[in-house]
Motif scaffolding. Structure first.
Motif, PDB file in Angstrom:
ATOM      1  N   GLU A 174      51.551  11.102  70.775  1.00 23.82           N
ATOM      2  CA  GLU A 174      50.461  10.831  69.639  1.00 23.82           C
ATOM      3  C   GLU A 174      49.843  11.958  69.241  1.00 23.82           C
ATOM      4  N   GLY A 175      49.285  11.630  68.013  1.00 19.10           N
ATOM      5  CA  GLY A 175      48.658  12.489  66.961  1.00 19.10           C
ATOM      6  C   GLY A 175      47.561  11.892  66.437  1.00 19.10           C
ATOM      7  N   TYR A 176      46.553  12.664  66.472  1.00 19.00           N
ATOM      8  CA  TYR A 176      44.959  11.993  65.927  1.00 19.00           C
ATOM      9  C   TYR A 176      44.917  12.863  64.559  1.00 19.00           C
ATOM     10  N   GLY A 177      44.043  12.217  63.741  1.00 12.76           N
ATOM     11  CA  GLY A 177      43.687  12.933  62.584  1.00 12.76           C
ATOM     12  C   GLY A 177      42.352  12.110  62.053  1.00 12.76           C
ATOM     13  N   ARG A 178      41.506  12.794  61.246  1.00 11.81           N
ATOM     14  CA  ARG A 178      40.449  12.278  60.720  1.00 11.81           C
ATOM     15  C   ARG A 178      39.883  12.801  59.162  1.00 11.81           C
ATOM     16  N   ALA A 179      39.495  11.947  58.473  1.00 16.80           N
ATOM     17  CA  ALA A 179      38.814  12.535  57.305  1.00 16.80           C
ATOM     18  C   ALA A 179      37.377  12.177  57.017  1.00 16.80           C
ATOM     19  N   ARG A 180      36.698  12.917  56.520  1.00 15.01           N
ATOM     20  CA  ARG A 180      35.270  12.536  56.067  1.00 15.01           C
ATOM     21  C   ARG A 180      35.015  12.657  54.689  1.00 15.01           C
ATOM     22  N   ARG A 181      34.494  11.783  54.004  1.00 15.98           N
ATOM     23  CA  ARG A 181      34.115  11.627  52.707  1.00 15.98           C
ATOM     24  C   ARG A 181      32.882  12.112  52.297  1.00 15.98           C
ATOM     25  N   ASN A 182      32.707  13.015  51.449  1.00 18.06           N
ATOM     26  CA  ASN A 182      31.487  13.752  51.112  1.00 18.06           C
ATOM     27  C   ASN A 182      30.726  12.595  50.405  1.00 18.06           C
ATOM     28  N   PRO A 183      29.345  12.369  50.569  1.00 16.22           N
ATOM     29  CA  PRO A 183      28.568  11.418  50.114  1.00 16.22           C
ATOM     30  C   PRO A 183      28.546  11.309  48.688  1.00 16.22           C
ATOM     31  N   GLU A 184      28.844  12.544  48.038  1.00 18.65           N
ATOM     32  CA  GLU A 184      28.617  12.680  46.508  1.00 18.65           C
ATOM     33  C   GLU A 184      29.786  12.244  46.046  1.00 18.65           C
ATOM     34  N   ASP A 185      31.001  12.056  46.865  1.00 14.15           N
ATOM     35  CA  ASP A 185      32.457  11.559  46.316  1.00 14.15           C
ATOM     36  C   ASP A 185      32.469  10.090  45.932  1.00 14.15           C
ATOM     37  N   ALA A 186      33.499   9.735  45.184  1.00 16.45           N
ATOM     38  CA  ALA A 186      33.428   8.182  45.127  1.00 16.45           C
ATOM     39  C   ALA A 186      33.928   7.633  46.068  1.00 16.45           C
ATOM     40  N   ALA A 187      33.720   6.272  46.626  1.00 16.37           N
ATOM     41  CA  ALA A 187      34.067   5.840  47.741  1.00 16.37           C
ATOM     42  C   ALA A 187      35.694   5.057  47.419  1.00 16.37           C
ATOM     43  N   VAL A 188      36.664   5.748  47.657  1.00 11.07           N
ATOM     44  CA  VAL A 188      38.076   5.329  47.473  1.00 11.07           C
ATOM     45  C   VAL A 188      38.815   5.667  49.085  1.00 11.07           C
ATOM     46  N   PRO A 189      38.530   4.318  49.923  1.00 12.74           N
ATOM     47  CA  PRO A 189      39.068   4.369  51.119  1.00 12.74           C
ATOM     48  C   PRO A 189      40.883   4.895  51.380  1.00 12.74           C
ATOM     49  N   GLU A 190      41.424   4.690  50.436  1.00 13.10           N
ATOM     50  CA  GLU A 190      42.857   5.126  50.487  1.00 13.10           C
ATOM     51  C   GLU A 190      42.964   6.537  50.745  1.00 13.10           C
ATOM     52  N   ILE A 191      42.186   7.162  50.050  1.00 12.94           N
ATOM     53  CA  ILE A 191      42.135   8.715  50.100  1.00 12.94           C
ATOM     54  C   ILE A 191      41.976   9.199  51.403  1.00 12.94           C
ATOM     55  N   GLY A 192      40.670   8.569  52.036  1.00 15.13           N
ATOM     56  CA  GLY A 192      40.513   9.019  53.579  1.00 15.13           C
ATOM     57  C   GLY A 192      41.584   8.535  54.225  1.00 15.13           C
ATOM     58  N   GLU A 193      42.247   7.461  54.134  1.00 12.68           N
ATOM     59  CA  GLU A 193      43.268   6.884  54.900  1.00 12.68           C
ATOM     60  C   GLU A 193      44.509   7.991  54.940  1.00 12.68           C
ATOM     61  N   GLU A 194      44.801   8.201  53.659  1.00 15.85           N
ATOM     62  CA  GLU A 194      46.062   9.138  53.587  1.00 15.85           C
ATOM     63  C   GLU A 194      45.852  10.546  54.250  1.00 15.85           C
ATOM     64  N   LEU A 195      44.688  11.068  53.997  1.00 17.01           N
ATOM     65  CA  LEU A 195      44.397  12.464  54.605  1.00 17.01           C
ATOM     66  C   LEU A 195      44.264  12.257  56.187  1.00 17.01           C
ATOM     67  N   ALA A 196      43.643  11.296  56.764  1.00 16.27           N
ATOM     68  CA  ALA A 196      43.589  10.999  57.992  1.00 16.27           C
ATOM     69  C   ALA A 196      44.895  10.855  58.720  1.00 16.27           C
ATOM     70  N   ALA A 197      45.745   9.994  58.103  1.00 15.51           N
ATOM     71  CA  ALA A 197      47.331   9.913  58.320  1.00 15.51           C
ATOM     72  C   ALA A 197      48.018  10.962  58.351  1.00 15.51           C
ATOM     73  N   ALA A 198      47.859  11.953  57.261  1.00  9.96           N
ATOM     74  CA  ALA A 198      48.506  13.009  57.055  1.00  9.96           C
ATOM     75  C   ALA A 198      48.106  14.165  58.201  1.00  9.96           C
ATOM     76  N   ARG A 199      47.147  14.021  58.592  1.00 10.44           N
ATOM     77  CA  ARG A 199      46.458  14.937  59.722  1.00 10.44           C
ATOM     78  C   ARG A 199      47.244  14.470  61.244  1.00 10.44           C
ATOM     79  N   ALA A 200      47.062  13.309  61.283  1.00 14.63           N
ATOM     80  CA  ALA A 200      47.670  12.664  62.658  1.00 14.63           C
ATOM     81  C   ALA A 200      49.278  12.820  62.698  1.00 14.63           C
ATOM     82  N   LEU A 201      49.850  12.807  61.373  1.00 16.48           N
ATOM     83  CA  LEU A 201      51.128  12.900  61.394  1.00 16.48           C
ATOM     84  C   LEU A 201      51.539  14.360  61.795  1.00 16.48           C
ATOM     85  N   ARG A 202      50.819  15.404  61.000  1.00 13.11           N
ATOM     86  CA  ARG A 202      50.791  16.853  61.246  1.00 13.11           C
ATOM     87  C   ARG A 202      50.687  16.993  62.899  1.00 13.11           C
TER      88      ARG A 202
END
Length: 93
Positions: A39-67
Motif C-alpha cells: 500500500e501507498g498513501y498520498g495527499r494534496a492540499r489546495r491553497n485557498p487562493e487557488d481555483a477549485a479544480v478537484p482533478e488536480i488534487g486527485e492527480e497529485l494525491a494519486a501520484a504521491r500514493a503511487l510514489r
C-alpha cells in the motif's frame, strides 16, 4: 508465463481535516498474482487562493500514493534479494 498485478487507487476528500484548504487523499493498493499486497498513501492540499479544480488534487494525491507504493516495492525487492544473497542490498531508483 504471464502474471497480472492490479493497482487500485482510492481517492477521498477530507475537507473537514484542513480548514485553510481542500485536502484530497489517495490510497494505492497493489495486489500481485501471488496474493501479496502493498500500500501507498498520498495527499494534496489546495491553497485557498487557488481555483477549485478537484482533478488536480486527485492527480497529485494519486501520484504521491503511487510514489510511496513504488518505494515500498523497491524495499521489498531489496529485502527479498538480501535474503537470498545473505548480504545487504540497496536498489537504486
Amino acid at each position: 508465463m504471464t502474471h497480472t498485478w492490479n493497482v487500485v487507487i482510492h481517492l477521498f476528500d477530507a475537507d473537514d481535516l484542513v480548514r485553510e484548504g481542500r485536502l484530497t487523499g489517495a490510497h494505492a493498493v497493489l495486489s500481485t498474482s501471488a496474493g501479496t499486497s502493498l500500500e501507498g498513501y498520498g495527499r494534496a492540499r489546495r491553497n485557498p487562493e487557488d481555483a477549485a479544480v478537484p482533478e488536480i488534487g486527485e492527480e497529485l494525491a494519486a501520484a504521491r500514493a503511487l510514489r510511496e507504493l513504488a518505494d515500498r516495492l523497491l524495499r521489498a525487492t531489496s529485502d527479498d534479494i538480501a535474503e537470498i544473497e545473505h548480504r545487504p542490498v540497496h536498489l537504486q531508483h
